[in-house]
Scaffold this motif. Structure first.
Motif, short mmCIF file in Angstrom:
data_model
loop_
_atom_site.label_atom_id
_atom_site.label_comp_id
_atom_site.label_asym_id
_atom_site.label_seq_id
_atom_site.Cartn_x
_atom_site.Cartn_y
_atom_site.Cartn_z
N ILE A 31 33.95 40.74 39.50
CA ILE A 31 34.23 40.67 40.94
C ILE A 31 34.60 42.05 41.50
O ILE A 31 34.72 42.21 42.72
CB ILE A 31 35.32 39.65 41.29
CG1 ILE A 31 36.68 40.08 40.70
CG2 ILE A 31 34.93 38.27 40.80
CD1 ILE A 31 37.82 39.15 41.09
N GLY A 32 34.77 43.02 40.62
CA GLY A 32 35.02 44.40 41.06
C GLY A 32 36.41 44.64 41.59
O GLY A 32 36.61 45.54 42.41
N GLU A 33 37.38 43.90 41.13
CA GLU A 33 38.75 44.10 41.60
C GLU A 33 39.74 43.56 40.57
O GLU A 33 39.39 42.71 39.74
CB GLU A 33 38.99 43.38 42.93
CG GLU A 33 38.89 41.86 42.81
CD GLU A 33 39.16 41.15 44.13
OE1 GLU A 33 40.20 40.47 44.22
OE2 GLU A 33 38.32 41.26 45.04
N LYS A 34 40.95 44.07 40.63
CA LYS A 34 42.02 43.49 39.83
C LYS A 34 42.43 42.17 40.47
O LYS A 34 42.43 42.04 41.69
CB LYS A 34 43.22 44.43 39.77
CG LYS A 34 42.96 45.70 38.98
CD LYS A 34 44.21 46.57 38.92
CE LYS A 34 43.96 47.83 38.11
NZ LYS A 34 45.17 48.69 38.05
N ALA A 35 42.76 41.21 39.66
CA ALA A 35 43.14 39.90 40.18
C ALA A 35 44.49 39.50 39.60
O ALA A 35 44.94 40.04 38.59
CB ALA A 35 42.09 38.85 39.82
N GLU A 36 45.12 38.57 40.27
CA GLU A 36 46.37 38.01 39.79
C GLU A 36 46.06 36.82 38.89
O GLU A 36 45.23 35.98 39.24
CB GLU A 36 47.21 37.56 40.98
CG GLU A 36 48.46 36.79 40.61
CD GLU A 36 49.15 36.16 41.80
OE1 GLU A 36 50.39 36.18 41.84
OE2 GLU A 36 48.43 35.65 42.70
N LEU A 37 46.71 36.74 37.75
CA LEU A 37 46.53 35.60 36.86
C LEU A 37 47.83 34.81 36.77
O LEU A 37 48.90 35.38 36.52
CB LEU A 37 46.13 36.06 35.45
CG LEU A 37 45.94 34.95 34.42
CD1 LEU A 37 44.81 34.00 34.81
CD2 LEU A 37 45.69 35.52 33.02
#
Length: 232
Positions: A31-37
């Protein structure tokens, strides 16, 4: 737009933490971004060890872990995770990442492009070819009930991959079913609101996915839940 990925976790397979870490990295890259898990441990009496959680905390910087003692069900677990999610886009799936990274990205990208407000994963024929016969029967029977009694455009509500925008968050948090039919409750409430754009998104299973034995004791209580939904 920022993204939160929420995973309910109860009695996962051995080495589950390695799979989560690897798959989450692939999702972020795709998705080309850092995400929150956000991982919600649905009952600490299960097989989730402190060592597994420590590994994940070490390898995933933006990780939140929610834990409580008694198993409450997937719907309850997801509400606990989603109510603290910070993302503009919220996606949930199962702890073993049974669906392809491409399937997750397809739902994410449509939300990010404002093509719909909620992406509802739906299963194709290839999916059902991998599913045990009893699960196929239950799924077909439920879809028939939905088609006949609820008249919803989407009848495949039980796929374990869905995503929605932040503005749909209150709908999910207002669901009340803790186990199997929470997905149906959520989708039906979205349709009844008549203010959200929903789209069915075909998903694919990973090649190595395995299915847990289903607890058939939940079927009777869930039929009661279906009747309650019908009467609302």
């Amino acid at each position: 737009m920022t993204t939160s990925l929420v995973l309910p976790c109860y009695n996962p397979a051995p080495n589950w933490e390695l799979n989560v870490s690897g798959c989450f990295a692939q999702v972020c890259n795709a998705i080309g971004e850092k995400a929150e898990l956000i991982i919600v441990v649905d009952g600490t009496e299960g097989t989730v060890s402190k060592e597994s959680l420590a590994y994940l905390k070490q390898t995933i910087p933006d990780l939140t872990i929610v834990q409580y003692e008694k198993n409450r069900g997937k719907g309850f677990a997801l509400r606990e995770g989603i109510k603290i999610a910070k993302g503009d886009i919220i996606i949930y799936t199962d702890i073993d990442f049974p669906y392809t990274i491409e399937s997750i990205c397809n739902i994410h990208n449509g939300l990010a492009a404002n093509q719909y407000d909620a992406g509802i994963g739906v299963k194709n024929e290839a999916y059902y070819a991998k599913v045990p016969a009893i699960r196929r029967f239950i799924s077909s029977f439920l879809r028939a009930l939905i088609r006949i009694f609820l008249s919803m455009p989407i009848t495949d509500t039980q796929c374990g991959l869905k995503g929605f925008k932040r503005e749909v968050d209150p709908v999910f948090l207002s669901t009340t079913i803790d186990r199997y039919l929470f997905d149906l409750e959520f989708v039906r409430m979205c349709f009844k609101a008549k203010t959200y754009r929903l789209k069915a998104i075909p998903v694919q299973l990973n090649e190595n996915v395995t299915f847990r034995k289903m607890n058939y004791r939940i079927l009777l209580p869930e039929m009661v839940n279906f009747l309650k939904l019908l009467l609302r």
